[in-house]
Design a protein around this motif. Structure first.
Motif, short mmCIF file in Angstrom:
data_model
loop_
_atom_site.label_atom_id
_atom_site.label_comp_id
_atom_site.label_asym_id
_atom_site.label_seq_id
_atom_site.Cartn_x
_atom_site.Cartn_y
_atom_site.Cartn_z
N SER A 56 44.52 -4.11 -11.55
CA SER A 56 45.86 -4.56 -11.91
C SER A 56 46.33 -3.86 -13.19
CB SER A 56 45.86 -6.08 -12.11
OG SER A 56 47.14 -6.53 -12.50
N LEU A 57 45.43 -3.75 -14.16
CA LEU A 57 45.75 -3.08 -15.42
C LEU A 57 45.97 -1.58 -15.19
CD1 LEU A 57 46.12 -3.42 -18.44
CD2 LEU A 57 43.65 -3.22 -18.72
N GLN A 58 45.13 -0.98 -14.34
CA GLN A 58 45.29 0.43 -14.02
C GLN A 58 46.64 0.70 -13.38
OE1 GLN A 58 41.80 1.01 -11.59
NE2 GLN A 58 40.82 2.30 -13.14
N LYS B 285 52.32 -8.21 -21.91
CA LYS B 285 51.82 -9.40 -22.62
C LYS B 285 50.88 -10.19 -21.74
CE LYS B 285 53.45 -13.36 -25.33
NZ LYS B 285 54.65 -14.10 -25.81
N GLU B 286 51.22 -10.33 -20.45
CA GLU B 286 50.37 -11.05 -19.51
C GLU B 286 48.98 -10.41 -19.40
OE1 GLU B 286 52.49 -11.08 -15.83
OE2 GLU B 286 53.39 -13.05 -16.20
N LEU B 287 48.97 -9.08 -19.49
CA LEU B 287 47.71 -8.35 -19.36
C LEU B 287 46.96 -8.24 -20.69
CD1 LEU B 287 48.98 -5.50 -17.02
CD2 LEU B 287 47.36 -7.30 -16.41
N GLY B 288 47.50 -8.86 -21.73
CA GLY B 288 46.82 -8.87 -23.02
C GLY B 288 46.99 -7.61 -23.84
N LEU C 151 60.95 -6.75 -18.27
CA LEU C 151 59.93 -7.23 -17.34
C LEU C 151 58.60 -6.54 -17.61
CD1 LEU C 151 59.24 -8.97 -14.88
CD2 LEU C 151 59.95 -7.06 -13.42
N SER C 152 58.65 -5.24 -17.89
CA SER C 152 57.43 -4.49 -18.20
C SER C 152 56.81 -4.99 -19.50
CB SER C 152 57.74 -2.99 -18.31
OG SER C 152 58.15 -2.47 -17.07
N GLN C 153 57.65 -5.30 -20.47
CA GLN C 153 57.14 -5.84 -21.72
C GLN C 153 56.44 -7.18 -21.49
OE1 GLN C 153 59.94 -5.70 -25.03
NE2 GLN C 153 61.11 -4.07 -24.01
N HIS C 154 57.04 -8.01 -20.62
CA HIS C 154 56.44 -9.30 -20.30
C HIS C 154 55.11 -9.10 -19.58
CE1 HIS C 154 56.19 -13.55 -19.31
NE2 HIS C 154 56.04 -13.23 -18.02
N ILE D 126 50.15 11.61 -29.00
CA ILE D 126 50.21 10.26 -29.56
C ILE D 126 51.54 9.62 -29.19
CG2 ILE D 126 51.06 11.16 -31.76
CD1 ILE D 126 49.86 8.73 -33.15
N SER D 127 51.46 8.32 -28.89
CA SER D 127 52.66 7.52 -28.67
C SER D 127 52.75 6.53 -29.83
CB SER D 127 52.57 6.77 -27.33
OG SER D 127 53.70 5.94 -27.16
N PRO D 128 53.47 6.90 -30.90
CA PRO D 128 53.48 6.05 -32.10
C PRO D 128 54.12 4.68 -31.88
CG PRO D 128 55.07 7.82 -32.32
CD PRO D 128 54.27 8.12 -31.09
N GLN D 129 54.99 4.57 -30.87
CA GLN D 129 55.64 3.29 -30.59
C GLN D 129 55.07 2.61 -29.35
OE1 GLN D 129 59.91 3.57 -30.68
NE2 GLN D 129 59.92 4.80 -32.55
N GLY D 130 53.83 2.92 -29.04
CA GLY D 130 53.13 2.20 -27.98
C GLY D 130 53.55 2.57 -26.58
N LEU D 131 53.57 1.57 -25.71
CA LEU D 131 53.79 1.79 -24.29
C LEU D 131 55.16 2.39 -23.99
CD1 LEU D 131 52.19 -1.48 -22.87
CD2 LEU D 131 51.22 0.82 -22.84
N ASN D 132 56.14 2.13 -24.83
CA ASN D 132 57.50 2.59 -24.55
C ASN D 132 57.62 4.11 -24.61
OD1 ASN D 132 59.99 1.54 -23.72
ND2 ASN D 132 60.90 1.96 -25.71
N GLN D 133 56.73 4.78 -25.33
CA GLN D 133 56.75 6.25 -25.42
C GLN D 133 55.56 6.89 -24.71
OE1 GLN D 133 56.85 6.93 -29.69
NE2 GLN D 133 59.07 7.19 -29.66
N LEU D 134 54.81 6.08 -23.96
CA LEU D 134 53.57 6.58 -23.39
C LEU D 134 53.80 7.66 -22.33
CD1 LEU D 134 50.51 6.25 -23.48
CD2 LEU D 134 50.69 4.54 -21.67
#
Length: 398
Positions: free
Chosen positions: A135-137, A159-162, A153-156, A250-258
């Motif tokens: 699920s995480l993959q 969070k669900e996936l920790g 929704l992706s942000q939520h 590097i994605s300095p702002q996390g998942l949003n720039q991944l």
């Protein structure tokens, strides 16, 4: 995400199993394996939790040492020894001490606890863990391949996936050098083991040409600090005799720039693949002006430019042409200084002049003209990328 030997007593129904050694072991369990042979090594591929019952084979202390050595050699996750029976009464203190010295996980299981129940509960826990990992993959793969900004929704879901949505991420694309498909299973196991050791919250993500690996970092980490994290992977894989090329970003702002960081890591890996004299670890920022070429989506544009400017030097195999191309690169690296280039190549200036003259005839480039000289230099920079993309295209068709 992974289940380790120390987690076994925490599985409901298995509290009577005791962890004796290996509290710090990060080896992930893939499945239980019942040891019924004198030797283990021929039957292990990595990640096994080995059960020793003593029913069919009594072992001496020296033979226990051998089991531990073989289990370590094959990256087994640990060993469970059944005690308080007519076969094995207790585990010798010397065996426990030997396992401790080698930081190998040994657990003690009462013989009265049925093996059928133990293996069933462990397999259920492994299946549940595997489903959670998948699920995480799936989520991380979606993020990497998402061309747009992520939705609420992706942000939520993160969070669900920790996951911390905004935490900085260092991402690497690893392109292995393997001889056959069976080697891929070894790669997957070893890469997952390393991520477990690094306590990364992110799973291994498969890509068409290799895998993506992600590590949480501090956004303010320097380039060298980022690179040092992956040098640990370099050291780990060196012990496994596995060869590869690695591109970093590097994605300095996390998942949003991944997604953008993943593309950059892939581009860095593409450039490093054919440059064997460079480090196996290349950061996107190391590419310099080559980043502009890597951003061109249409490979035919680069291919036509390189063919036009390099002529017979493009992807040449003849030794004399390879020498000419190496001479040109040295000439440009030394800012077109004949003296410095000849010194670096350890040749006479007349020899250098003859080589440059021949290169000009073959390429049609006048090295006295700044624009033509720049075009030729850029073509030499682009060439590894065009060759790499051609190879990937062929692999995709095969």
């Amino acid at each position: 995400m992974a289940i380790r030997a120390k987690d076994i007593p925490l599985i409901p129904g298995l509290a009577s199993i005791k962890l004796l050694t290996g509290e710090a072991s990060q080896q992930a369990i893939r499945w239980p394996y019942l040891a019924e042979n004198k030797e283990l090594a021929p039957w292990l591929t990595g990640g096994e939790l080995v059960f020793v019952t003593g029913i069919n084979l009594q072992r001496s202390e020296q033979e226990y040492y051998q089991l531990i050595d073989e289990a370590l050699e094959k990256s087994a996750a640990g060993m469970v020894i059944l005690t308080h029976s007519e076969f094995i009464d207790t585990i010798p203190d010397s065996v426990i001490s030997y396992a401790n010295q080698h930081q190998f996980a040994v657990l003690e299981q009462p013989y009265s606890l049925p093996m059928v129940k133990v293996t069933e509960l462990i397999c259920k826990a492994l299946i549940q863990d595997n489903q959670s990992t998948h699920s995480l993959q799936h989520f991380i793969s979606h993020v990497i391949n998402s061309p747009n900004q992520l939705s609420l929704l992706s942000q939520h879901r993160a969070k669900e996936l920790g996951l911390d949505f905004n935490a900085a991420i260092s991402i690497a694309q690893l392109q292995p050098q393997v001889s056959d498909a069976s080697d891929l299973n070894v790669w997957v196991f070893q890469l997952r083991q390393w991520l477990n050791r690094m306590r990364s919250p992110y799973p291994l993500i498969e890509d068409h040409h290799g895998w993506y690996l992600l590590l949480p970092i501090h956004a303010q980490n320097s380039l060298e600090q980022q690179r040092s994290l992956w040098q640990q992977l370099n050291q780990y894989l060196a012990t496994q005799e596995l060869k590869y090329k690695l591109g970093l970003s590097i994605s300095p702002q996390g998942l949003n720039q991944l997604a953008n960081a993943a593309l950059q890591a892939k581009q860095a890996a593409e450039f490093s693949q054919l440059q064997s004299h460079h480090s196996s670890i290349v950061h996107y920022l190391d590419l310099g002006v080559s980043r502009v070429f890597a951003a061109i989506d249409d490979p035919q544009i680069l291919l036509r430019f390189c063919c036009d400017k390099l002529g017979p030097l493009f992807h040449c195999q003849e030794p004399s042409l390879i020498t000419l191309k190496h001479t040109l690169r040295s000439y440009f690296d030394n800012l077109t200084s004949l003296r410095q280039t000849a010194k670096e190549l350890n040749i006479h200036r007349n020899t250098l002049s003859n080589r440059l003259a021949k290169a000009q005839v073959l390429t049609g480039c006048d090295l006295e003209q700044a624009q033509q000289r720049l075009e030729l230099q850029n073509a030499l920079l682009m060439e590894p990328l065009t060759i790499q993309r051609q190879q990937h295209s062929v692999q995709g068709l095969s």
